[in-house]
Enzyme design. Sequence first.
Site, PDB file in Angstrom:
ATOM      1  N   GLU A 269      25.290 -32.796 -11.044  1.00  0.00           N
ATOM      2  CA  GLU A 269      26.976 -32.611 -11.744  1.00  0.00           C
ATOM      3  C   GLU A 269      27.683 -32.658 -10.812  1.00  0.00           C
ATOM      4  O   GLU A 269      29.380 -33.465 -11.306  1.00  0.00           O
ATOM      5  CB  GLU A 269      26.749 -31.321 -12.755  1.00  0.00           C
ATOM      6  CG  GLU A 269      26.032 -31.076 -14.195  1.00  0.00           C
ATOM      7  CD  GLU A 269      24.693 -31.771 -14.161  1.00  0.00           C
ATOM      8  OE1 GLU A 269      24.018 -31.839 -15.391  1.00  0.00           O
ATOM      9  OE2 GLU A 269      24.215 -31.454 -12.655  1.00  0.00           O
TER      10      GLU A 269
ATOM     11  N   GLU B  93      21.089 -37.219   7.123  1.00  0.00           N
ATOM     12  CA  GLU B  93      20.260 -38.074   6.642  1.00  0.00           C
ATOM     13  C   GLU B  93      21.084 -38.365   5.341  1.00  0.00           C
ATOM     14  O   GLU B  93      20.582 -37.381   4.734  1.00  0.00           O
ATOM     15  CB  GLU B  93      18.393 -37.911   6.458  1.00  0.00           C
ATOM     16  CG  GLU B  93      17.740 -39.102   6.542  1.00  0.00           C
ATOM     17  CD  GLU B  93      17.835 -39.452   5.100  1.00  0.00           C
ATOM     18  OE1 GLU B  93      18.246 -40.747   4.260  1.00  0.00           O
ATOM     19  OE2 GLU B  93      17.398 -38.945   4.072  1.00  0.00           O
TER      20      GLU B  93
ATOM     21  N   GLN C 277      13.967 -24.292   5.306  1.00  0.00           N
ATOM     22  CA  GLN C 277      15.913 -23.311   5.082  1.00  0.00           C
ATOM     23  C   GLN C 277      16.012 -23.331   4.642  1.00  0.00           C
ATOM     24  O   GLN C 277      16.033 -22.958   3.490  1.00  0.00           O
ATOM     25  CB  GLN C 277      16.461 -25.461   4.550  1.00  0.00           C
ATOM     26  CG  GLN C 277      18.026 -25.569   5.165  1.00  0.00           C
ATOM     27  CD  GLN C 277      18.369 -26.214   3.512  1.00  0.00           C
ATOM     28  OE1 GLN C 277      18.168 -27.093   2.792  1.00  0.00           O
ATOM     29  NE2 GLN C 277      18.645 -27.786   4.495  1.00  0.00           N
TER      30      GLN C 277
ATOM     31  N   SER D 228      20.092 -22.030   0.406  1.00  0.00           N
ATOM     32  CA  SER D 228      20.411 -21.531  -0.791  1.00  0.00           C
ATOM     33  C   SER D 228      20.524 -20.060  -1.251  1.00  0.00           C
ATOM     34  O   SER D 228      19.433 -19.093  -1.054  1.00  0.00           O
ATOM     35  CB  SER D 228      19.897 -22.576  -1.990  1.00  0.00           C
ATOM     36  OG  SER D 228      20.043 -23.982  -1.873  1.00  0.00           O
TER      37      SER D 228
ATOM     38  N   SER E 152      11.290 -24.220   0.130  1.00  0.00           N
ATOM     39  CA  SER E 152      10.034 -25.557   0.474  1.00  0.00           C
ATOM     40  C   SER E 152       9.761 -24.818   1.595  1.00  0.00           C
ATOM     41  O   SER E 152      10.344 -24.619   2.465  1.00  0.00           O
ATOM     42  CB  SER E 152      10.782 -26.868   0.371  1.00  0.00           C
ATOM     43  OG  SER E 152      11.653 -27.124  -0.446  1.00  0.00           O
TER      44      SER E 152
END
Length: 390
Positions: free
Chosen positions: A374, A247, A129, A132, A164
């Site tokens: 957060e 999911e 993925q 980010s 990842s």
Amino acid sequence: MLFRDSPEQAAFRAEIRDFLDAELPAEMWNMRSDREEMDEEEAAFAKQFRAQLADRGWLTLGWPKEYGGGGADFVTQTVYMEEMSSRGAPGAYDQGVWLAGPALMNEGTKEQQDRWLPGLRDGTSRFCQLFSEPGAGSDLASLQSSAIRDGDEYVLNGQKIWTSWATGAKWGILLARTDPDAPKHRGISYFILDIESPGVSVRPLVNMMDAAHFNEVFFDDVRIPIDNRIGEENRGWYVAAATLDQERSSINRIVMTRSTLEALIDYVRDRDGGSTSHHIRHELASRAIDFELGRWLCYRVAQMQSEGENPNYEASISKVFGTELQRQMGQTGMRVLGMEGQLEPGSPYVPLQGRVERWALAGPSYTVAGGTSEVNRNIIATRGLGLPRS
């Protein structure tokens, strides 16, 4: 919601457990954190294990039947993920299956589906993925990587981070800005990128366990064919948002460390013969209660999805609770084992094969990855409790 399995779900749970008892060596997987790298033996086993999952139709259990999936509802998928994650089964959660697959089924052309779905179904295509960036994590819409149209191709430049397993992936699902003048949630397109394309550089990021689970990926004039864009140009944010809903129960976060708690309890019983201090007893009891509570928070989300509801803040509650529990388990283990808990796997006097040290080091990352605690607490406050934005 019902606090018990239906007869069909109970039978499926028993089938999964029988399969894992027969096919998954506990000594290889139960002690692992998913923030660790696999050695050659583990990687070879994971590959053939994924093939077994694919043969049973479990790898794509939640896909619609018309695309070769099992058509299972969200609760049944959660049963599957709970059992697989509780044993540390490799490959049960796959980013390609859970993210790229739904995007292709929802927005892809017939040619794109024929190109990529078969490899996802049979477990041979590995995806990562690429969302980010250094300045766009929880606020993903702030991403700056650009893909500029040039004829029948896009020219990609920029950087992604915290990717990842990028070193083992053939494909990446990518968000890049295709209209720099549009509002930040618009002007973003969704692509499938060949990681082996010229101009793509993958650099490992070594974590506290001395493992390179995460990577940063750089793009230098990488050319992406227009046929690799999924959905409309500048509508990639909405493609990604829809697939990220697939999911959301986070059951894997809850149960991944349950075997470590069980091992800790057995260790304390054997070591102390029942003379453990009440402080340790209470802490272990609190963790056991946390696991049960967290489990039902996950099933609440899955039940809502199965009924067609959108578990917005409920999913954030499950995510925060699950990842904070992972962090707390490492701390609890250290308090129970004392100085010995700091020993690494392979040390001659290490208790529990070093799994406590592994979880203590991995725990903090879980409260950041996938959306920080957060940010999720802000979602709970504004959307769940109706509090004003600060």
